[in-house]
Design a protein around this motif. Sequence first.
Motif, PDB file in Angstrom:
ATOM      1  N   TYR A 176      14.897   3.554   2.369  1.00 11.39           N
ATOM      2  CA  TYR A 176      14.410   2.518   3.282  1.00 11.39           C
ATOM      3  C   TYR A 176      15.488   2.280   4.333  1.00 11.39           C
ATOM      4  O   TYR A 176      16.631   1.982   3.999  1.00 11.39           O
ATOM      5  CB  TYR A 176      14.123   1.208   2.527  1.00 11.39           C
ATOM      6  N   VAL A 177      15.122   2.430   5.598  1.00  8.85           N
ATOM      7  CA  VAL A 177      16.054   2.205   6.708  1.00  8.85           C
ATOM      8  C   VAL A 177      15.457   1.124   7.595  1.00  8.85           C
ATOM      9  O   VAL A 177      14.313   1.232   8.036  1.00  8.85           O
ATOM     10  CB  VAL A 177      16.291   3.498   7.523  1.00  8.85           C
ATOM     11  N   LEU A 222      14.697  -8.215   2.925  1.00  9.47           N
ATOM     12  CA  LEU A 222      14.426  -8.854   1.633  1.00  9.47           C
ATOM     13  C   LEU A 222      13.029  -8.520   1.128  1.00  9.47           C
ATOM     14  O   LEU A 222      12.832  -8.312  -0.076  1.00  9.47           O
ATOM     15  CB  LEU A 222      14.596 -10.365   1.742  1.00  9.47           C
ATOM     16  N   ILE A 223      12.073  -8.456   2.037  1.00  5.19           N
ATOM     17  CA  ILE A 223      10.714  -8.083   1.643  1.00  5.19           C
ATOM     18  C   ILE A 223      10.713  -6.674   1.060  1.00  5.19           C
ATOM     19  O   ILE A 223      10.117  -6.422   0.007  1.00  5.19           O
ATOM     20  CB  ILE A 223       9.758  -8.189   2.844  1.00  5.19           C
ATOM     21  N   ALA A 224      11.383  -5.749   1.730  1.00  9.31           N
ATOM     22  CA  ALA A 224      11.435  -4.371   1.228  1.00  9.31           C
ATOM     23  C   ALA A 224      12.087  -4.328  -0.146  1.00  9.31           C
ATOM     24  O   ALA A 224      11.565  -3.675  -1.067  1.00  9.31           O
ATOM     25  CB  ALA A 224      12.196  -3.484   2.216  1.00  9.31           C
ATOM     26  N   LEU A 242      10.372   1.378  -8.113  1.00  4.47           N
ATOM     27  CA  LEU A 242      10.676   2.634  -7.441  1.00  4.47           C
ATOM     28  C   LEU A 242      12.177   2.730  -7.176  1.00  4.47           C
ATOM     29  O   LEU A 242      12.766   1.819  -6.587  1.00  4.47           O
ATOM     30  CB  LEU A 242       9.909   2.726  -6.114  1.00  4.47           C
ATOM     31  N   ALA A 243      12.794   3.815  -7.630  1.00  7.60           N
ATOM     32  CA  ALA A 243      14.210   4.028  -7.333  1.00  7.60           C
ATOM     33  C   ALA A 243      14.362   4.182  -5.822  1.00  7.60           C
ATOM     34  O   ALA A 243      13.583   4.900  -5.190  1.00  7.60           O
ATOM     35  CB  ALA A 243      14.723   5.278  -8.046  1.00  7.60           C
ATOM     36  N   TYR A 244      15.343   3.492  -5.241  1.00  4.93           N
ATOM     37  CA  TYR A 244      15.491   3.530  -3.787  1.00  4.93           C
ATOM     38  C   TYR A 244      16.933   3.362  -3.371  1.00  4.93           C
ATOM     39  O   TYR A 244      17.780   2.896  -4.140  1.00  4.93           O
ATOM     40  CB  TYR A 244      14.633   2.444  -3.132  1.00  4.93           C
ATOM     41  N   GLN A 245      17.183   3.752  -2.150  1.00  4.99           N
ATOM     42  CA  GLN A 245      18.425   3.449  -1.444  1.00  4.99           C
ATOM     43  C   GLN A 245      18.020   2.806  -0.130  1.00  4.99           C
ATOM     44  O   GLN A 245      16.951   3.113   0.409  1.00  4.99           O
ATOM     45  CB  GLN A 245      19.237   4.710  -1.171  1.00  4.99           C
ATOM     46  N   MET A 301       0.837  -1.205   0.000  1.00  3.18           N
ATOM     47  CA  MET A 301       0.000   0.000   0.000  1.00  3.18           C
ATOM     48  C   MET A 301       0.872   1.256   0.000  1.00  3.18           C
ATOM     49  O   MET A 301       0.594   2.226  -0.700  1.00  3.18           O
ATOM     50  CB  MET A 301      -0.912   0.021   1.223  1.00  3.18           C
ATOM     51  N   HIS A 302       1.916   1.253   0.804  1.00  4.88           N
ATOM     52  CA  HIS A 302       2.765   2.421   1.035  1.00  4.88           C
ATOM     53  C   HIS A 302       3.612   2.790  -0.194  1.00  4.88           C
ATOM     54  O   HIS A 302       3.685   3.965  -0.568  1.00  4.88           O
ATOM     55  CB  HIS A 302       3.667   2.132   2.242  1.00  4.88           C
ATOM     56  N   ILE A 303       4.249   1.810  -0.799  1.00  3.43           N
ATOM     57  CA  ILE A 303       5.189   2.092  -1.888  1.00  3.43           C
ATOM     58  C   ILE A 303       4.502   2.752  -3.086  1.00  3.43           C
ATOM     59  O   ILE A 303       5.038   3.738  -3.618  1.00  3.43           O
ATOM     60  CB  ILE A 303       5.963   0.823  -2.283  1.00  3.43           C
ATOM     61  N   PRO A 304       3.343   2.294  -3.551  1.00  3.43           N
ATOM     62  CA  PRO A 304       2.704   3.003  -4.678  1.00  3.43           C
ATOM     63  C   PRO A 304       2.357   4.459  -4.362  1.00  3.43           C
ATOM     64  O   PRO A 304       2.443   5.325  -5.239  1.00  3.43           O
ATOM     65  CB  PRO A 304       1.442   2.178  -4.951  1.00  3.43           C
ATOM     66  N   ILE A 305       1.987   4.721  -3.121  1.00  6.88           N
ATOM     67  CA  ILE A 305       1.704   6.109  -2.727  1.00  6.88           C
ATOM     68  C   ILE A 305       2.978   6.941  -2.837  1.00  6.88           C
ATOM     69  O   ILE A 305       2.975   8.038  -3.414  1.00  6.88           O
ATOM     70  CB  ILE A 305       1.131   6.168  -1.302  1.00  6.88           C
ATOM     71  N   CYS A 306       4.068   6.418  -2.299  1.00  6.79           N
ATOM     72  CA  CYS A 306       5.342   7.138  -2.375  1.00  6.79           C
ATOM     73  C   CYS A 306       5.807   7.294  -3.816  1.00  6.79           C
ATOM     74  O   CYS A 306       6.324   8.356  -4.194  1.00  6.79           O
ATOM     75  CB  CYS A 306       6.407   6.409  -1.562  1.00  6.79           C
ATOM     76  N   LYS A 307       5.635   6.252  -4.617  1.00  8.04           N
ATOM     77  CA  LYS A 307       6.038   6.326  -6.020  1.00  8.04           C
ATOM     78  C   LYS A 307       5.269   7.430  -6.733  1.00  8.04           C
ATOM     79  O   LYS A 307       5.834   8.185  -7.526  1.00  8.04           O
ATOM     80  CB  LYS A 307       5.807   4.980  -6.700  1.00  8.04           C
ATOM     81  N   SER A 308       3.997   7.546  -6.440  1.00  2.00           N
ATOM     82  CA  SER A 308       3.177   8.590  -7.046  1.00  2.00           C
ATOM     83  C   SER A 308       3.647   9.974  -6.627  1.00  2.00           C
ATOM     84  O   SER A 308       3.779  10.873  -7.467  1.00  2.00           O
ATOM     85  CB  SER A 308       1.715   8.381  -6.654  1.00  2.00           C
TER      86      SER A 308
END
Length: 91
Positions: free
Chosen positions: A42-43, A64-66, A75-78, A23-30
């Motif tokens: 992601y920490v 691993l899930i993240a 989504l581009a991430y660190q 749920m969270h990642i698509p909101i952030c991606k948008s």
Amino acid sequence: MAEQWISPETEPKEADFRGILRMHIPICKSILGRYGGPPYLYVDLYAGPGNLEYEDREFAGSPLIAQEELVRAGLAYQSVHFERDPEVARA
């Protein structure tokens, strides 16, 4: 012992974590797509070894899930992972 923090609740909690990220990642991606900015960060403060095992069941842990969900969403991430137990961090 390094595995004393794993309990019968760990696997369902990891499944719930995956659901929250879905749920969270698509909101952030948008939001990031609309306004730009740095990649998603992601920490994980208690990352654990990644692959978990409890009572002969193997399942993915939070780092691993993240990673799986962030890659799945494109989504581009660190990410930064911490683990306070040196034995677990070396696993």
